[in-house]
Design an enzyme around this catalytic site. Structure first.
Site, mmCIF file in Angstrom:
data_model
loop_
_atom_site.group_PDB
_atom_site.id
_atom_site.type_symbol
_atom_site.label_atom_id
_atom_site.label_comp_id
_atom_site.label_asym_id
_atom_site.label_seq_id
_atom_site.Cartn_x
_atom_site.Cartn_y
_atom_site.Cartn_z
ATOM 1 N N SER A 110 0.829 -1.196 0.000
ATOM 2 C CA SER A 110 0.000 0.000 0.000
ATOM 3 C C SER A 110 0.869 1.253 0.000
ATOM 4 C CB SER A 110 -0.959 -0.039 1.197
ATOM 5 O OG SER A 110 -2.049 0.829 1.001
ATOM 6 N N ASP A 168 -5.747 -3.988 -2.202
ATOM 7 C CA ASP A 168 -4.685 -3.591 -1.280
ATOM 8 C C ASP A 168 -4.012 -4.790 -0.609
ATOM 9 O OD1 ASP A 168 -3.504 -2.628 1.348
ATOM 10 O OD2 ASP A 168 -4.169 -0.720 0.520
#
Length: 295
Positions: free
Chosen positions: A43, A157
């Protein structure tokens, strides 16, 4: 662990805007003359790690340090569908134009971005192909940013399954591994007086209001109650709880030579306008950690 490490593998965890602490981590390591040879990031850790691997961190820092709350709003492209709140394309295009895209395999440092394959229910290591395609997939927070279709997979993610990706560094031939955990224990962190915050008017707080109001409008018939967290608070706090729990499990399974903990109360998920402050925090924490290692 060698007393005088000359190279490290750096693991950069996920945690939204707290990820700007990674900038200070990198700066502190560089100041000691230690080579960062390999980077694994999830991320926001993938964002900072990839940009650093491309030798464009200074360019990014100059841009990020000028961000104010309203600038963050303009980077959020509402999707107005049931897949996600934001498309997530505008910020990537801005970064691609600012930094310039490149192939991961052409970087001077090893770089792996970690994403999650929804259909296969496993983490995916992205260490080849276009860097910003990998970063976009690694940052596709479920419900917030739209999923990414890449290499025949539907990716979101990486923090969903691995918020602190130590495993990609296990076979590295570096002297030691340092991991940055953005879900550290709370320290009742209080930000220093910030010139940007002080200069903003009350109306500038609209960036968080827009996010919160949009999320709240998705829940039909839900009446506001100031005594309870709103939809935006619930979303980001839930993400923090999940990632914190998984991070503790990963650190128990794979023990790096040093863990640098950034307190999870340092800033909230969307406070990207606090980049300089978070970088300073990361620098202080890393300087202390390197002193403890005798580096």
């Amino acid at each position: 662990m060698p007393k005088k490490a000359k190279s490290i593998s750096l693991v950069l965890g996920s945690g939204g805007a707290r990820g700007h602490a990674h900038i200070g981590v990198i700066r502190a390591i560089e100041e000691r003359g230690i080579e960062i040879r390999n980077i694994a990031g999830t991320s926001m850790g993938a964002v900072i790690g990839g940009i650093y691997a491309a030798d464009k961190l200074d360019t990014y820092v100059d841009w990020a340090n000028r961000l104010e709350k309203n600038d963050v709003v303009r980077l959020l492209d509402f999707s107005f569908n049931w897949t996600s709140i934001f498309k997530g394309e505008r910020i990537i295009e801005v970064l691609r134009e600012l930094i310039g895209d490149c192939q991961i395999e052409d970087l001077d440092r090893g770089f792996t971005a970690v994403a999650t394959s929804l259909n296969e229910q496993r983490e995916v290591w992205l260490n080849s192909g276009a860097m910003f395609d990998a970063i976009r997939a690694s940052t596709a927070v479920p419900g917030v940013f739209a999923p990414v279709e890449l290499n025949g997979l539907v990716l979101v993610d990486g923090g969903l399954v691995n918020p602190i990706p130590i495993a990609p560094t296990l076979t590295d031939s570096t002297d030691l591994t340092i991991a940055v955990n953005l879900s550290g224990m709370t320290e009742k962190y209080r930000p220093p007086a910030a010139k940007k915050v002080a200069s903003e008017s009350a109306s500038d707080n609209s960036y968080r209001k827009k996010i919160s109001q949009f999320l709240s409008s998705m829940v039909e018939g839900d009446e506001s109650d100031e005594s309870k967290p709103d939809a935006a608070d619930l979303l980001v706090k839930s993400i923090d709880v999940m990632q914190g729990a998984i991070a503790r499990l990963k650190l128990a399974a794979y023990t790096p030579d040093k863990v640098i903990d950034i307190p999870r109360d340092a800033c909230s998920f969307f406070e990207f306008h606090r980049a300089e402050e978070m970088s300073d925090l990361g620098h202080r924490k890393t300087t202390k950690a390197l002193d403890e290692l005798g580096l």
